[in-house]
Scaffold this motif. Structure first.
Motif, PDB file in Angstrom:
ATOM      1  N   GLU D  17       0.697  -0.848  -0.418  1.00 54.80           N
ATOM      2  CA  GLU D  17       0.289  -0.033  -0.031  1.00 54.80           C
ATOM      3  C   GLU D  17       0.903   1.146  -0.323  1.00 54.80           C
ATOM      4  O   GLU D  17       1.221   2.077  -0.785  1.00 54.80           O
ATOM      5  CB  GLU D  17      -1.435  -0.375   1.221  1.00 54.80           C
ATOM      6  CG  GLU D  17      -1.913   1.043   1.345  1.00 54.80           C
ATOM      7  CD  GLU D  17      -2.741   1.128   2.257  1.00 54.80           C
ATOM      8  OE1 GLU D  17      -3.305   0.319   2.975  1.00 54.80           O
ATOM      9  OE2 GLU D  17      -3.546   2.450   2.596  1.00 54.80           O
ATOM     10  N   ILE D  21       1.150   4.447  -3.090  1.00 54.47           N
ATOM     11  CA  ILE D  21       0.667   5.234  -2.870  1.00 54.47           C
ATOM     12  C   ILE D  21       1.900   6.169  -3.072  1.00 54.47           C
ATOM     13  O   ILE D  21       1.414   7.011  -3.714  1.00 54.47           O
ATOM     14  CB  ILE D  21      -0.034   6.076  -1.602  1.00 54.47           C
ATOM     15  CG1 ILE D  21      -1.117   4.918  -1.184  1.00 54.47           C
ATOM     16  CG2 ILE D  21       0.168   7.298  -1.434  1.00 54.47           C
ATOM     17  CD1 ILE D  21      -1.337   4.702   0.270  1.00 54.47           C
ATOM     18  N   ARG D  22       3.184   5.734  -2.985  1.00 55.10           N
ATOM     19  CA  ARG D  22       4.363   7.062  -3.372  1.00 55.10           C
ATOM     20  C   ARG D  22       4.231   6.700  -5.034  1.00 55.10           C
ATOM     21  O   ARG D  22       4.670   8.033  -5.682  1.00 55.10           O
ATOM     22  CB  ARG D  22       5.767   6.013  -2.416  1.00 55.10           C
ATOM     23  CG  ARG D  22       6.568   6.700  -2.782  1.00 55.10           C
ATOM     24  CD  ARG D  22       8.023   6.510  -2.018  1.00 55.10           C
ATOM     25  NE  ARG D  22       7.263   5.846  -0.283  1.00 55.10           N
ATOM     26  CZ  ARG D  22       7.980   5.213   0.495  1.00 55.10           C
ATOM     27  NH1 ARG D  22       8.718   4.364  -0.367  1.00 55.10           N
ATOM     28  NH2 ARG D  22       7.484   3.961   1.176  1.00 55.10           N
ATOM     29  N   PHE D  24       2.047   6.420  -6.571  1.00 54.61           N
ATOM     30  CA  PHE D  24       0.515   8.445  -7.069  1.00 54.61           C
ATOM     31  C   PHE D  24       0.760   9.409  -7.149  1.00 54.61           C
ATOM     32  O   PHE D  24       0.941  10.473  -7.519  1.00 54.61           O
ATOM     33  CB  PHE D  24      -0.616   8.543  -6.397  1.00 54.61           C
ATOM     34  CG  PHE D  24      -1.241   6.829  -6.272  1.00 54.61           C
ATOM     35  CD1 PHE D  24      -1.559   5.648  -7.051  1.00 54.61           C
ATOM     36  CD2 PHE D  24      -2.072   6.577  -5.772  1.00 54.61           C
ATOM     37  CE1 PHE D  24      -2.069   4.728  -7.248  1.00 54.61           C
ATOM     38  CE2 PHE D  24      -3.431   5.106  -5.657  1.00 54.61           C
ATOM     39  CZ  PHE D  24      -2.660   4.102  -6.508  1.00 54.61           C
ATOM     40  N   ASP D  25       1.948   9.703  -5.646  1.00 61.05           N
ATOM     41  CA  ASP D  25       3.017  10.654  -5.428  1.00 61.05           C
ATOM     42  C   ASP D  25       3.973  11.311  -6.870  1.00 61.05           C
ATOM     43  O   ASP D  25       3.461  12.145  -7.103  1.00 61.05           O
ATOM     44  CB  ASP D  25       3.290  10.625  -4.141  1.00 61.05           C
ATOM     45  CG  ASP D  25       2.501  10.654  -2.970  1.00 61.05           C
ATOM     46  OD1 ASP D  25       1.383  10.571  -3.266  1.00 61.05           O
ATOM     47  OD2 ASP D  25       3.128  10.652  -2.257  1.00 61.05           O
ATOM     48  N   TYR D  32      -7.761   8.681  -4.301  1.00 68.63           N
ATOM     49  CA  TYR D  32      -7.833   6.894  -4.103  1.00 68.63           C
ATOM     50  C   TYR D  32      -8.700   7.005  -3.186  1.00 68.63           C
ATOM     51  O   TYR D  32      -8.412   7.926  -1.875  1.00 68.63           O
ATOM     52  CB  TYR D  32      -5.913   6.706  -4.446  1.00 68.63           C
ATOM     53  CG  TYR D  32      -5.040   7.422  -3.237  1.00 68.63           C
ATOM     54  CD1 TYR D  32      -5.122   6.074  -1.825  1.00 68.63           C
ATOM     55  CD2 TYR D  32      -4.996   8.113  -3.042  1.00 68.63           C
ATOM     56  CE1 TYR D  32      -5.094   6.607  -0.747  1.00 68.63           C
ATOM     57  CE2 TYR D  32      -3.938   8.559  -1.848  1.00 68.63           C
ATOM     58  CZ  TYR D  32      -3.935   7.903  -0.466  1.00 68.63           C
ATOM     59  OH  TYR D  32      -3.687   7.734   0.807  1.00 68.63           O
ATOM     60  N   VAL D  34      -8.623   3.262  -0.236  1.00 70.32           N
ATOM     61  CA  VAL D  34      -8.270   1.980  -0.771  1.00 70.32           C
ATOM     62  C   VAL D  34      -9.042   1.414   0.852  1.00 70.32           C
ATOM     63  O   VAL D  34      -9.916   1.662   1.401  1.00 70.32           O
ATOM     64  CB  VAL D  34      -6.938   2.410   0.884  1.00 70.32           C
ATOM     65  CG1 VAL D  34      -6.606   0.494   0.779  1.00 70.32           C
ATOM     66  CG2 VAL D  34      -5.647   2.751  -0.619  1.00 70.32           C
ATOM     67  N   ILE D  58      -6.738  -1.227  -4.209  1.00 71.82           N
ATOM     68  CA  ILE D  58      -6.753   0.610  -4.121  1.00 71.82           C
ATOM     69  C   ILE D  58      -7.451   1.007  -5.455  1.00 71.82           C
ATOM     70  O   ILE D  58      -7.548  -0.386  -6.437  1.00 71.82           O
ATOM     71  CB  ILE D  58      -5.899   0.645  -4.303  1.00 71.82           C
ATOM     72  CG1 ILE D  58      -4.649   0.464  -3.100  1.00 71.82           C
ATOM     73  CG2 ILE D  58      -5.433   2.478  -4.504  1.00 71.82           C
ATOM     74  CD1 ILE D  58      -2.875   0.139  -3.231  1.00 71.82           C
ATOM     75  N   VAL D  60      -8.561   3.802  -7.963  1.00 69.17           N
ATOM     76  CA  VAL D  60      -7.654   5.437  -8.877  1.00 69.17           C
ATOM     77  C   VAL D  60      -9.259   6.159  -9.668  1.00 69.17           C
ATOM     78  O   VAL D  60      -8.913   4.849 -10.960  1.00 69.17           O
ATOM     79  CB  VAL D  60      -6.456   5.767  -9.308  1.00 69.17           C
ATOM     80  CG1 VAL D  60      -6.376   7.229  -9.597  1.00 69.17           C
ATOM     81  CG2 VAL D  60      -5.712   4.718  -8.177  1.00 69.17           C
TER      82      VAL D  60
ATOM     83  N   ARG F  40      -7.756   9.156   0.125  1.00 69.25           N
ATOM     84  CA  ARG F  40      -7.918  11.086  -0.185  1.00 69.25           C
ATOM     85  C   ARG F  40      -8.567  11.404  -1.267  1.00 69.25           C
ATOM     86  O   ARG F  40      -8.703  10.666  -1.913  1.00 69.25           O
ATOM     87  CB  ARG F  40      -5.997  10.814  -0.475  1.00 69.25           C
ATOM     88  CG  ARG F  40      -5.198  12.115  -0.111  1.00 69.25           C
ATOM     89  CD  ARG F  40      -3.781  11.794  -0.229  1.00 69.25           C
ATOM     90  NE  ARG F  40      -3.762  11.831  -1.712  1.00 69.25           N
ATOM     91  CZ  ARG F  40      -1.941  10.869  -1.917  1.00 69.25           C
ATOM     92  NH1 ARG F  40      -0.944  12.161  -1.321  1.00 69.25           N
ATOM     93  NH2 ARG F  40      -2.107  10.950  -3.472  1.00 69.25           N
ATOM     94  N   VAL F  45      -6.404  13.181   3.232  1.00 66.51           N
ATOM     95  CA  VAL F  45      -6.548  12.387   3.660  1.00 66.51           C
ATOM     96  C   VAL F  45      -7.097  11.936   4.596  1.00 66.51           C
ATOM     97  O   VAL F  45      -7.798  12.634   5.273  1.00 66.51           O
ATOM     98  CB  VAL F  45      -4.714  11.383   3.829  1.00 66.51           C
ATOM     99  CG1 VAL F  45      -4.742  10.174   4.566  1.00 66.51           C
ATOM    100  CG2 VAL F  45      -3.930  12.482   3.291  1.00 66.51           C
ATOM    101  N   SER F  47      -7.826   8.480   6.719  1.00 68.58           N
ATOM    102  CA  SER F  47      -6.763   7.254   7.343  1.00 68.58           C
ATOM    103  C   SER F  47      -7.828   6.409   7.557  1.00 68.58           C
ATOM    104  O   SER F  47      -7.089   5.436   8.024  1.00 68.58           O
ATOM    105  CB  SER F  47      -5.953   7.433   8.686  1.00 68.58           C
ATOM    106  OG  SER F  47      -6.120   8.235   9.671  1.00 68.58           O
TER     107      SER F  47
END
Ligand SMILES: Nc1ncnc2c1ncn2[C@@H]1O[C@H](COP(=O)(O)O)[C@@H](O)[C@H]1O
Ligand SMILES: Nc1ncnc2c1ncn2[C@@H]1O[C@H](COP(=O)(O)O)[C@@H](O)[C@H]1O
Ligand SMILES: Nc1ncnc2c1ncn2[C@@H]1O[C@H](COP(=O)(O)O)[C@@H](O)[C@H]1O
Ligand code: NA
Ligand code: NA
Ligand code: NA
Lengths: 94, 324, 324, 94, 324, 94
Positions: D17, D21-22, D24-25, D32, D34, D58, D60, F40, F45, F47
């Motif tokens: 996960e 997400i990194r 995505f960044d 997104y 989850v 996940i 998107v 997000r 975010v 969480s």
């Protein structure tokens, strides 16, 4: 590289999970994904706060003929259990 | 007070559920609490067993089991012919009432302790023994009575039951597994091995039972609503059947020479209806039965009835009918 | 009995898993129990630490750490050249065995207490110290041995490790964070501050450890199946390696002048293999390694081996080889 | 008011996960969703009862070119991790 | 030490959150812990109440309630006109500060006990009483101040509030339901009925509160980040407002002739800001308000401020201003 | 036997769940499925570690006109809440 597939999503009572997976085994379906959910349908509210009122969503990516056979295999459950089966088009990207 | 204050937690849960409060106990906590209760009861029983000779239990077990099977055998025809329920529903409900409720048993034990009655910890062996046979009987009743298209009903229908799978669910279903597993661990550990885990499995028991009752109240509230549409017969059944079962329990206990405390517990076991093992097993084995009926009756009516009225009544019966 | 009865909960979980029972402990409960165990162990250690001078720990810590690093250094070539495993798998498994298991340590402490051996609570400092260095060593081994397309292996490959991220995972991974955090809180709180939270963090410890062992049994059952296909070598390794590590522990303990109880605990720490921190760290840092192998060996074989055979053996070693 | 988008759904091991997400960044993907799930695939049964055997789904919503770039960014994970990436058509209604 | 060591668990959670550790407490555990705390506090209060005459509480309750309503009435104009916040945000934040924090109260009680101050268990009645009125007042402020397209603001806007739904949320929201439900059960059970559930609801309280504080630290960490962008005014408000409220509390307590311990608790109640009931209620009833502001201020600033500085200060105030 | 439907998926804050379901009741929508998620979006975010930061995914199978009316009914929430509504084509198989 993307392949056209069908996504079959099965919403049903949590107690059905092992029986549905047995159906997959019969049809030779290897991959599936299960998540917990709650909901409402013709069988009333299923609040998910104990096992007997919980639902699961079972997702399977497969080809069209398999999805037809899967649907057939699930028909017997439709009479006695809360069950909703839907199908849509997806591309599998890997 | 005639009942133990922890049953008030059930009322609080019921109130929360009926008033559509946003109070929700997460499903994971419900699961954890039921695992805890089953294990704790098994352990306690096992430790007690390790103090007694097992032999005397063997003889009485057969009697307790046989007498217990009377309950679904009486219940089925009443449901089918007096209540005019379909045979699948009659079989499923009969199975629920033939099986037992772990929480009802626990509340009875708590009440005995509060009122300073003595009882034997090995009574939990009967709890474990009584859970499953009625479920099997229910499946048998359902199959024998059925008339499927082109398929014969009657006794030959028994061949269609998947005995292997049923046996598996009987012995490896989580409630039997935890009860028996707990019993064996408790038996092996003995008093000395039990001591260091007692703060969790003994001291915390009643408080956690209270939390479980809160949850049961919430669940029962949702069942009561579903149940209202099914008429007065089933409500009557859900109140009268436990009383009949309790009488069978007292008679059996007297025949076996049980103490007053043990007799009250056996009556409670017979009178209680399952809502952990039975609903799950019946949903799979007799899918034609409507779970709203059986769970509504057992959890929505019989469970609170036993908590508030039944247990004190069965103790009264034991006091009157069993020599002190 | 040679082992503490709480290990029977592991057997019960294993049985439930292997028999495909419907018993499931929700993931949320698993998480909560592991957070609890780590915190409770840290707190206990911190309270004990507050009673002793810290200075003596500093000198022995370096020795304990250095000796502990022998384990992956011995394990890697054995796995690679005797077992003919790929170098990523060899590195990952070596890291699992160089790290430690919190639950194995806890069971060892419980067993010591049951058999009335004394030990020092600050041993938990070594637990915290030993968890991570082997994981870093494992990553280094994996990178040094690798030959990627067009990229040189060998020591220059070390430059490709993301040291910053690894360091972050080392110090802020939940197990180190909770152990060290608990240690500090316990140290600051001292005996007096610990008292009001002791019913949860001390008295309930062994009971909750029993529940965690039940869960570990369930998880181990699923690992055993995955593991069966990987042959006898790894099973042998998962039994012999802990014994070798325990001997290193006893020798180190003797050199440092530890008491018999502390020596048995150090041997257990060395002998235990990680299954909380290591699998997660290796899955990210050495993704080419097959987790079925490392988790299967550490959780499916070494963990039960230590529970039932290892701990009593290491106590025997301590009794024989350490002056009383 | 409805806009045509692609829905990319990634089924993968829970440990992935943060890495996804990194990704995505890096691609500038903000939104997104989850959720936790369990399942079975070519990497075996993932029962979800502890972190190492849990899966996540996940999702998107993005445009076609972004979904292509996302797929590319995820390719390196495909070799070593349990991973399934699928794409379908959706309208975003708000 | 000036504060109770359990607040260190909050710091540990905060550190874990800010350092982006992988430590996560599952949502189900968070829910379970908050249900537990509310019930346990209610029960304890109910048991205490059963020892005292209720009459004296009735008179003082009206005063405590009226004085408590000063807080949002003071807070709203300060936020709106000094801080230049939008009127929805001002109303929502004022409501958070008028309501109370169960955990802050619990930590204050723990601190009193640790420092051997006496206090009365029935103070929890004020906790239950103070939770909701400020939320209603907040909704009223939000509606009175609003100017919607074509709709008049001012007092006539009150007609647009769905009073029925609001009342339902007030009395059947889970926090009030559990507090009042616990109070009643405790009152009925009395000391004797409380005893068997005390290992869970009393002995385990402080340990479980510690775990809840760990979780609150994690949550607060995520709020602090969201909050940083909103400038110094709100941080100042989140520190000064509690001090003002505490003074109101001390004055009220003195007027009512409270003991020093009770006065410190009332000051803490007034000074605390809600983060269980208020955020949920405001999110539904005043959706135009930005929750990042109110939750950031109450949980990110005021809560830790009270834990580490506020509570000792309020105790100092009580010691100075209330006759011993 | 397969019927063409629309699947409307609503991603929103958990506190909205009862309000969205009230909207279904107004529109006469009986069936729906809810599951818990995190994510997000433009509201930052979420969480999922406590109720105020949790999201839900609400799925409804319905016909096209109902999905339009549903979208309209949800518009007022869009201004103040984190909300994403998407629609896709599905066949209902039972
Ligand atoms: N129209 C619908 N949209 C989404 N989910 C549905 C719908 N109808 C039924 N479901 C789901 O399917 C389960 C079983 O449906 P039913 O058999 O109609 O009770 C329900 O509990 C819901 O979770
Ligand atoms: N055909 C499929 N349908 C649905 N989900 C799948 C399928 N194949 C794999 N998955 C999911 O993707 C995860 C990883 O797949 P794999 O990499 O094949 O092990 C599995 O654990 C499942 O949750
Ligand atoms: N592009 C996206 N893809 C998937 N989910 C999204 C996306 N944007 C928003 N979401 C989900 O919708 C929620 C609310 O979005 P927002 O209103 O943009 O904060 C988020 O918390 C996510 O769970
Ligand atoms: Na019965
Ligand atoms: Na080791
Ligand atoms: Na306040």
């Amino acid at each position: 590289m993307a392949k056209a597939f069908k996504l079959v999503t099965i919403f049903c009572e949590a107690v059905l999970e092992p029986l549905v997976i047995r159906e997959f085994d019969k049809l030779g379906i290897v991959g599936y994904t299960v998540s917990d959910c709650r909901g409402r349908g013709t069988h009333g509210v299923r609040s998910g706060n104990w096992r007997m009122s919980a639902n699961v969503r079972i997702e399977v990516m497969c080809d069209l003929p398999t999805s037809d056979r899967l649907m057939e295999g699930l028909t017997p459950f439709d009479r006695d259990y809360g069950l909703l089966v839907v199908r849509s088009d997806v591309e599998v990207l890997n | 007070m005639v009942f133990d204050p922890i049953v008030l937690f059930f009322l609080l849960g019921l109130l929360a559920g009926l008033s559509k409060s946003d109070l929700k106990i997460p499903a994971a906590i419900y699961e954890a609490l039921s695992i805890y209760l089953l294990l704790a009861i098994g352990l306690k029983g096992g430790v007690e067993l390790s103090k007694y000779p097992l032999s005397q239990l063997l003889t009485s077990s057969a009697v307790v089991l046989a007498a217990g099977m009377l309950i679904p055998v009486i219940g089925y025809p009443v449901l089918r012919f007096v209540g005019r329920l379909g045979h699948y529903d009659a079989a499923s409900i009969a199975a629920h009432y033939g099986s037992v409720s772990v929480v009802t048993y626990s509340v009875a034990v708590a009440t005995l302790i509060e009122r300073q009655w003595t009882h034997d910890g090995y009574m939990v062996v009967y709890l474990a023994l009584l859970e499953m046979p009625a479920l099997i009987l229910g499946v048998v009743l359902a199959r024998v009575g059925e008339q499927r298209e082109g398929q014969p009903g009657g006794w030959s229908a028994l061949a269609r039951i998947q005995w292997g799978r049923l046996a598996h669910e009987v012995f490896f279903g989580k409630s039997i597994l935890l009860l028996i597993g707990g019993l064996l661990i408790g038996y092996v550990a003995g008093v000395k091995g039990y001591e260091p885990i007692a703060p969790v499995f003994k001291d915390a028991f009643k408080g956690l039972l209270a939390l479980f009752l809160l949850e049961m109240g919430l669940v029962a509230a949702s069942r009561i609503a579903a149940f209202r549409s099914y008429g007065a017969f089933l409500v009557g059944f859900a109140i009268v059947m436990p009383l009949v079962s309790a009488v069978i329990g007292i008679v059996t206990a007297r025949y076996l020479g049980f103490s007053q405390g043990n007799a009250a517990l056996l009556a409670t076991l017979y009178a209680s209806a399952s809502y952990i093992a039975a609903p799950a097993a019946m949903r799979i084995a007799v899918p034609q039965a409507n779970p709203a009926l059986s769970i509504g009756a057992s959890l929505g009516v019989t469970f609170p009835f036993n908590l508030f009225i039944g247990i004190p009544v069965y103790m009264g019966m034991a006091k009157t009918l069993i020599p002190g």
